[in-house]
Design a protein around this motif. Structure first.
Motif, PDB file in Angstrom:
ATOM      1  N   LYS A  22       0.813  -1.271   0.138  1.00  0.00           N
ATOM      2  CA  LYS A  22       0.060  -0.100   0.215  1.00  0.00           C
ATOM      3  C   LYS A  22       0.914   1.292  -0.059  1.00  0.00           C
ATOM      4  N   ILE A  23       1.967   1.101   0.824  1.00  0.00           N
ATOM      5  CA  ILE A  23       2.837   2.205   0.792  1.00  0.00           C
ATOM      6  C   ILE A  23       3.469   2.710  -0.737  1.00  0.00           C
ATOM      7  N   ILE A  24       4.079   1.395  -1.309  1.00  0.00           N
ATOM      8  CA  ILE A  24       4.704   1.744  -2.614  1.00  0.00           C
ATOM      9  C   ILE A  24       3.677   2.308  -3.589  1.00  0.00           C
ATOM     10  N   ASP A  25       2.476   1.844  -3.424  1.00  0.00           N
ATOM     11  CA  ASP A  25       1.273   2.193  -4.412  1.00  0.00           C
ATOM     12  C   ASP A  25       1.007   3.536  -4.111  1.00  0.00           C
ATOM     13  N   HIS A  26       0.964   4.242  -2.772  1.00  0.00           N
ATOM     14  CA  HIS A  26       0.653   5.435  -2.676  1.00  0.00           C
ATOM     15  C   HIS A  26       1.800   6.425  -3.143  1.00  0.00           C
ATOM     16  N   ILE A  27       2.988   6.134  -2.952  1.00  0.00           N
ATOM     17  CA  ILE A  27       4.243   6.756  -3.314  1.00  0.00           C
ATOM     18  C   ILE A  27       4.207   6.758  -5.024  1.00  0.00           C
ATOM     19  N   ILE A  28       3.860   5.683  -5.599  1.00  0.00           N
ATOM     20  CA  ILE A  28       3.956   5.641  -7.198  1.00  0.00           C
ATOM     21  C   ILE A  28       2.540   6.774  -7.532  1.00  0.00           C
ATOM     22  N   SER A  29       1.432   6.541  -7.023  1.00  0.00           N
ATOM     23  CA  SER A  29       0.330   7.521  -7.062  1.00  0.00           C
ATOM     24  C   SER A  29       0.441   8.898  -7.054  1.00  0.00           C
ATOM     25  N   LYS A  30       1.483   9.319  -6.234  1.00  0.00           N
ATOM     26  CA  LYS A  30       1.810  10.760  -6.115  1.00  0.00           C
ATOM     27  C   LYS A  30       2.701  11.325  -7.094  1.00  0.00           C
ATOM     28  N   GLY A  31       3.115  10.430  -8.198  1.00  0.00           N
ATOM     29  CA  GLY A  31       4.081  10.799  -9.194  1.00  0.00           C
ATOM     30  C   GLY A  31       5.414  10.637  -9.046  1.00  0.00           C
ATOM     31  N   PHE A  32       5.814   9.726  -7.932  1.00  0.00           N
ATOM     32  CA  PHE A  32       7.265   9.496  -7.886  1.00  0.00           C
ATOM     33  C   PHE A  32       7.509   8.082  -8.615  1.00  0.00           C
ATOM     34  N   LYS A  33       8.922   8.183  -9.134  1.00  0.00           N
ATOM     35  CA  LYS A  33       9.267   7.046  -9.874  1.00  0.00           C
ATOM     36  C   LYS A  33      10.195   6.282  -9.079  1.00  0.00           C
ATOM     37  N   ILE A  34      10.176   4.981  -8.833  1.00  0.00           N
ATOM     38  CA  ILE A  34      11.343   4.381  -8.132  1.00  0.00           C
ATOM     39  C   ILE A  34      12.381   3.986  -8.758  1.00  0.00           C
ATOM     40  N   VAL A  35      13.523   4.547  -8.766  1.00  0.00           N
ATOM     41  CA  VAL A  35      14.630   4.291  -9.586  1.00  0.00           C
ATOM     42  C   VAL A  35      15.676   3.192  -8.961  1.00  0.00           C
ATOM     43  N   ALA A  36      15.548   2.828  -7.661  1.00  0.00           N
ATOM     44  CA  ALA A  36      16.176   1.495  -7.042  1.00  0.00           C
ATOM     45  C   ALA A  36      15.521   1.234  -5.668  1.00  0.00           C
ATOM     46  N   MET A  37      15.529  -0.052  -5.731  1.00  0.00           N
ATOM     47  CA  MET A  37      14.489  -0.636  -4.617  1.00  0.00           C
ATOM     48  C   MET A  37      15.256  -1.843  -3.995  1.00  0.00           C
ATOM     49  N   LYS A  38      15.393  -1.968  -2.723  1.00  0.00           N
ATOM     50  CA  LYS A  38      15.796  -3.276  -1.995  1.00  0.00           C
ATOM     51  C   LYS A  38      15.267  -3.839  -0.791  1.00  0.00           C
ATOM     52  N   TYR A  39      15.018  -4.808  -0.548  1.00  0.00           N
ATOM     53  CA  TYR A  39      14.427  -5.516   0.685  1.00  0.00           C
ATOM     54  C   TYR A  39      15.550  -5.950   1.467  1.00  0.00           C
ATOM     55  N   THR A  40      15.855  -5.279   2.698  1.00  0.00           N
ATOM     56  CA  THR A  40      17.172  -5.707   3.422  1.00  0.00           C
ATOM     57  C   THR A  40      16.766  -5.606   5.146  1.00  0.00           C
ATOM     58  N   LYS A  41      17.696  -6.124   5.804  1.00  0.00           N
ATOM     59  CA  LYS A  41      17.728  -5.903   7.333  1.00  0.00           C
ATOM     60  C   LYS A  41      19.027  -5.181   7.870  1.00  0.00           C
ATOM     61  N   LEU A  42      18.891  -4.138   8.341  1.00  0.00           N
ATOM     62  CA  LEU A  42      19.822  -3.268   8.754  1.00  0.00           C
ATOM     63  C   LEU A  42      20.746  -3.946  10.223  1.00  0.00           C
ATOM     64  N   SER A  43      22.085  -3.914  10.037  1.00  0.00           N
ATOM     65  CA  SER A  43      22.878  -4.285  11.324  1.00  0.00           C
ATOM     66  C   SER A  43      22.715  -3.236  12.132  1.00  0.00           C
ATOM     67  N   LYS A  44      23.237  -3.458  13.448  1.00  0.00           N
ATOM     68  CA  LYS A  44      23.349  -2.223  14.280  1.00  0.00           C
ATOM     69  C   LYS A  44      24.620  -1.219  13.943  1.00  0.00           C
ATOM     70  N   GLU A  45      25.477  -1.813  13.026  1.00  0.00           N
ATOM     71  CA  GLU A  45      26.638  -0.880  12.628  1.00  0.00           C
ATOM     72  C   GLU A  45      26.048   0.010  11.557  1.00  0.00           C
ATOM     73  N   ILE A  46      25.407  -0.559  10.727  1.00  0.00           N
ATOM     74  CA  ILE A  46      24.961   0.053   9.462  1.00  0.00           C
ATOM     75  C   ILE A  46      23.864   1.089  10.086  1.00  0.00           C
ATOM     76  N   ALA A  47      22.744   0.844  10.918  1.00  0.00           N
ATOM     77  CA  ALA A  47      21.844   1.628  11.320  1.00  0.00           C
ATOM     78  C   ALA A  47      22.588   2.839  12.214  1.00  0.00           C
ATOM     79  N   GLY A  48      23.527   2.453  12.837  1.00  0.00           N
ATOM     80  CA  GLY A  48      24.359   3.477  13.668  1.00  0.00           C
ATOM     81  C   GLY A  48      24.740   4.421  12.841  1.00  0.00           C
ATOM     82  N   GLU A  49      25.325   3.900  11.759  1.00  0.00           N
ATOM     83  CA  GLU A  49      26.279   4.874  10.709  1.00  0.00           C
ATOM     84  C   GLU A  49      25.237   5.829   9.901  1.00  0.00           C
ATOM     85  N   PHE A  50      24.016   5.120   9.634  1.00  0.00           N
ATOM     86  CA  PHE A  50      22.962   5.805   8.852  1.00  0.00           C
ATOM     87  C   PHE A  50      22.586   7.033   9.681  1.00  0.00           C
TER      88      PHE A  50
END
Ligand code: CMP
Length: 139
Positions: A22-50
Motif C-alpha cells: 500500500k505504501i509503494i502504491d501510495h508513493i507511485i500514485s503521487k508521481g514518484f518513480k522508483i529508481v532503486a529498491m531493495k528489501y534488507t535488514k540493517l545491522s546495528k553498525e549500518i543503522a548507527g552509521e545511517f
C-alpha cells in the motif's frame, strides 16, 4: 534549484504490519518513480552509521534497536522537487501531528515506529541514496 531524487525506507513496523504494498502504491500514485529498491535488514553498525547525526540524542539507542528489529524496504525516488514533495506526502515525524491522508497518518504507530523515512535535504538524499545503492542498482 531543488533536486530530483529523495531516499526512503519503509520501516520495520510498516513492513511487519503488511503495509509495504500500500505504501509503494501510495508513493507511485503521487508521481514518484522508483529508481532503486531493495528489501534488507540493517545491522546495528549500518543503522548507527545511517543515523549518526542523531548519535547524541536520547532516543538514539532505541532508534537503532527498532530499525534493526525487522526487514526494511529501501528506495530511491525520482520526481521534480523530490525531497520537499515527499516530506509533504509522508507527513510530520510524529503521526499524531501528521496531516490526514499522509503515509504516517495512515500507517505509523508512534514517533519512533513512524512507517517511513524521508530525506530532509538534497544533500542528505544524495548521501543516503549512495549509502544504500551503487551505480548498478539505480536506473
Ligand atoms: P526519521 O525522520 O526517519 O529519522 C530520525 C528518526 O528518529 C525519526 O524518523 C523517528 O523514527 C526517530 N525519532 C525522531 N524523534 C524522536 C523522538 N523524539 N523520540 C523517538 N524517536 C524519534
Amino acid at each position: 534549484m531543488n533536486g530530483k531524487i529523495t531516499f526512503t525506507m519503509i520501516k520495520p513496523d510498516a513492513v511487519a504490519n503488511g503495509h509495504t504494498g500500500k505504501i509503494i502504491d501510495h508513493i507511485i500514485s503521487k508521481g514518484f518513480k522508483i529508481v532503486a529498491m531493495k528489501y534488507t535488514k540493517l545491522s546495528k553498525e549500518i543503522a548507527g552509521e545511517f543515523y549518526g547525526i542523531h548519535r547524541e540524542r536520547p532516543f538514539f539507542n532505541d532508534l537503532v534497536a527498532y530499525m534493526t528489529a525487522g526487514t526494511i524496504v529501501a528506495m530511491v525516488l525520482e520526481k521534480d522537487n523530490a525531497v520537499l514533495d515527499f516530506r509533504e506526502i509522508i507527513g510530520a515525524t510524529d503521526p499524531k501531528n501528521a496531516a490526514a491522508g499522509t503515509i504516517r497518518n495512515l500507517y505509523a504507530t508512534s514517533i519512533e515506529a513512524n512507517a517511513v523515512h524521508g530525506s530532509d535535504s538534497d544533500e542528505n538524499a544524495a548521501g543516503e541514496a549512495s549509502f544504500f545503492f551503487n551505480a548498478f542498482e539505480r536506473f
